[in-house]
Write a protein that holds these residues in place. Structure first.
Motif, mmCIF file in Angstrom:
data_model
loop_
_atom_site.group_PDB
_atom_site.id
_atom_site.type_symbol
_atom_site.label_atom_id
_atom_site.label_comp_id
_atom_site.label_asym_id
_atom_site.label_seq_id
_atom_site.Cartn_x
_atom_site.Cartn_y
_atom_site.Cartn_z
ATOM 1 N N SER A 135 0.845 -1.195 0.000
ATOM 2 C CA SER A 135 0.000 0.000 0.000
ATOM 3 C C SER A 135 0.882 1.247 0.000
ATOM 4 O O SER A 135 2.083 1.172 0.289
ATOM 5 N N THR A 136 0.282 2.374 -0.292
ATOM 6 C CA THR A 136 1.040 3.626 -0.362
ATOM 7 C C THR A 136 1.332 4.215 1.017
ATOM 8 O O THR A 136 1.879 5.310 1.116
ATOM 9 N N ALA A 137 1.001 3.484 2.080
ATOM 10 C CA ALA A 137 1.385 3.927 3.427
ATOM 11 C C ALA A 137 2.881 3.697 3.639
ATOM 12 O O ALA A 137 3.521 4.405 4.419
ATOM 13 N N PHE A 138 3.430 2.699 2.934
ATOM 14 C CA PHE A 138 4.858 2.383 2.983
ATOM 15 C C PHE A 138 5.369 2.266 4.423
ATOM 16 O O PHE A 138 6.402 2.837 4.785
ATOM 17 N N LYS A 139 4.646 1.529 5.238
ATOM 18 C CA LYS A 139 5.061 1.349 6.630
ATOM 19 C C LYS A 139 6.282 0.443 6.722
ATOM 20 O O LYS A 139 6.450 -0.483 5.930
ATOM 21 N N ILE A 140 7.133 0.748 7.697
ATOM 22 C CA ILE A 140 8.280 -0.122 7.957
ATOM 23 C C ILE A 140 7.835 -1.230 8.907
ATOM 24 O O ILE A 140 7.312 -0.951 9.995
ATOM 25 N N VAL A 141 8.019 -2.442 8.477
ATOM 26 C CA VAL A 141 7.649 -3.601 9.287
ATOM 27 C C VAL A 141 8.873 -4.036 10.084
ATOM 28 O O VAL A 141 9.941 -4.291 9.524
ATOM 29 N N LYS A 142 8.718 -4.119 11.392
ATOM 30 C CA LYS A 142 9.822 -4.426 12.309
ATOM 31 C C LYS A 142 10.426 -5.799 12.015
ATOM 32 O O LYS A 142 9.729 -6.724 11.620
ATOM 33 N N GLU A 143 11.728 -5.896 12.258
ATOM 34 C CA GLU A 143 12.427 -7.168 12.083
ATOM 35 C C GLU A 143 11.929 -8.205 13.091
ATOM 36 O O GLU A 143 11.346 -7.858 14.130
#
Length: 464
Positions: free
Chosen positions: A156-164
């Motif tokens: 999606s265009t939210a481009f969230k960073i997903v934690k390791e």
């Protein structure tokens, strides 16, 4: 006279001295190209050898060895080094040295000279060796959670960073690289303990490179290309945009091959219903599954590739319908594109039904293809209609046949519905040995009725 004699003597002395110097220099050069006596490299005696000779001896020695991987006091694996190759020649040349005085000092000394060279595998050999290690069963250790790197969500265009995620799985690459390093050091016994090789995330959520990637994605992959499908909208994800417009330095560049692949594999899979598996409410067997057939939606790949390429280059938002090369007879049901007007053929009951707007208009006995010439099952459509034509083909004995028919309605290549005035055993189980060559044979009156109540594109569902 005395002066001439003196000059002659000087000349002779110079010549003798020159010859001596040349001879000793040549000798020193010869010494400089060979290792002195009492020289070992990696524990291998290389006295008097050239760099090439020493290389061959060292490689032969390593290829005759086996790397033993030990775990909990036992042997986890033994890996032969027979096929390994090494890139060590430049090291051996450097170990020779080029200073005459240094060479002379070692050649004139009885003192042992112990040298070391890192036995580095060639790139291809190292890759093959590591694959060998990673395929070993001792590394197939069950785990509860798999380690994952942090990443930018491109769905999606939210481009969230997903934690390791820190897991408990073994990093096979780490094990394989340590094995290569052990061999390079001449250590042919390697200890393995799973806890020492737990995979660790290489990218974390606070990584500056990840934040920079997120900023780049927000700048370059927010274009909205929306397809108005038959019953919903489909938007190309930022992930797919990034594949078709990959990063090139600080900008992006169109990858035409990726555009073709997206249309062929992703978009076609999303939109096409041609050759799809469908749930179908049959007349005599309840709800069944019908596999395949050429009926349904099919995008025009050539036009789509051209249009999408243009839109990606423009970089502007767009919403439109896909370009189709084929659309179904019924366009109101999306994936359920058969609708309530169709022909149904049951091979097991040798029966054909005609439905129109949900109403059954006809039920009649037919004869389908015999064994070896089976009528294909699937969801098809009537390609066209034709009156008074001759069907031609070949019998099992190789002879040709010509059959005149009054009503011809093909749906699968050479297979179609038609009248068969020469037949009288419609609906009989004898079709398995005395059936058609794949067509649906009908009585002439029934074929005429069907012909007059359908048109090209009409769905026909054939099932067992």
């Amino acid at each position: 006279m005395k002066k001439g004699i003196i000059i002659g003597i000087v000349i002779i002395v110079c010549i003798v001295a020159g010859v001596g110097i040349y001879t000793h220099t040549d000798h020193y050069r010869a010494m400089a190209s060979h290792y002195p006596e009492n020289t070992t490299i990696n524990g291998i005696d290389c006295s008097g050898l050239t760099a090439s000779e020493a290389e061959k001896k060292l490689v032969n020695s390593w290829q005759g060895r086996t790397l033993t991987i030990r775990e909990d006091g036992g042997t986890a694996a033994k890996v032969s080094l027979r096929a390994t190759k090494y890139n060590i020649h430049s090291q051996l040349e450097d170990l020779l040295g080029s200073n005459f005085i240094e060479v002379l000092r070692h050649h004139s000394s009885d003192k042992a000279r112990h040298l070391t060279a890192s036995m580095n595998m060639t790139k291809d050999s190292s890759a093959a060796f590591q694959r060998n290690i990673k395929q070993r069963s001792f590394l197939d250790i069950p785990y509860k959670v798999k380690t994952k790197n942090a990443y930018v969500d491109m769905n999606s265009t939210a481009f969230k960073i997903v934690k390791e995620v820190q897991g408990d799985n073994v990093d096979k690459d780490k094990v394989a690289k340590k094995a290569v390093a052990s061999v390079a050091k001449g250590d042919f016994s390697m200890r393995f303990k799973a806890a020492d090789f737990v995979a660790k995330p290489k990218v974390t959520e606070d990584s500056e490179s990840l934040k920079e990637e997120q900023a780049f994605d927000k700048k370059h992959y927010t274009q909205k290309i929306v397809y108005d499908e038959y019953n919903k909208k489909y938007t190309i994800s930022p992930k797919d945009l990034a594949k078709m417009m990959p990063r090139r330095g600080n900008d992006t560049a169109l990858d035409e091959k990726a555009v073709e692949k997206f249309v062929d594999k992703t978009l076609a899979w999303e939109i096409n219903t041609q050759y799809a598996t469908r749930k179908f409410k049959s007349t005599d067997q309840g709800t069944i599954t019908v596999v395949g057939g050429n009926y349904g939606y099919a995008i025009n790949k050539k036009k789509e590739i051209k249009a999408l390429t243009k839109e990606l280059k423009a970089g502007k938002d767009v919403e439109r319908k896909p370009y189709y090369s084929q659309t179904p007879y019924y366009t109101g049901g999306g994936k359920n594109d058969i609708g309530d007007s169709y022909i149904e053929v049951s091979i097991s009951s040798q029966t054909l039904w005609l439905y129109k707007n949900g109403k059954k208009l006809m039920s009649t006995a037919v004869t389908t293809g015999k064994s070896g010439h089976d009528t294909a099952c699937g969801t098809f459509f009537i390609a066209y209609k034709q009156r008074n034509t001759t069907l031609r083909g070949q019998n099992d004995d190789g002879s040709d046949y010509n059959s005149d028919v009054s009503y011809w309605m093909p749906f699968n290549g050479g297979q179609g519905c038609h009248d068969a005035s020469w037949r009288s055993d419609f609906g009989s189980s004898a079709y398995t040995t005395n059936g058609s060559h794949g067509c649906v044979n009908m009585q002439t009156g029934d074929a005429a009725f069907l012909y007059n109540h359908i048109k090209a594109g009409y769905p026909i569902v054939v099932h067992a």
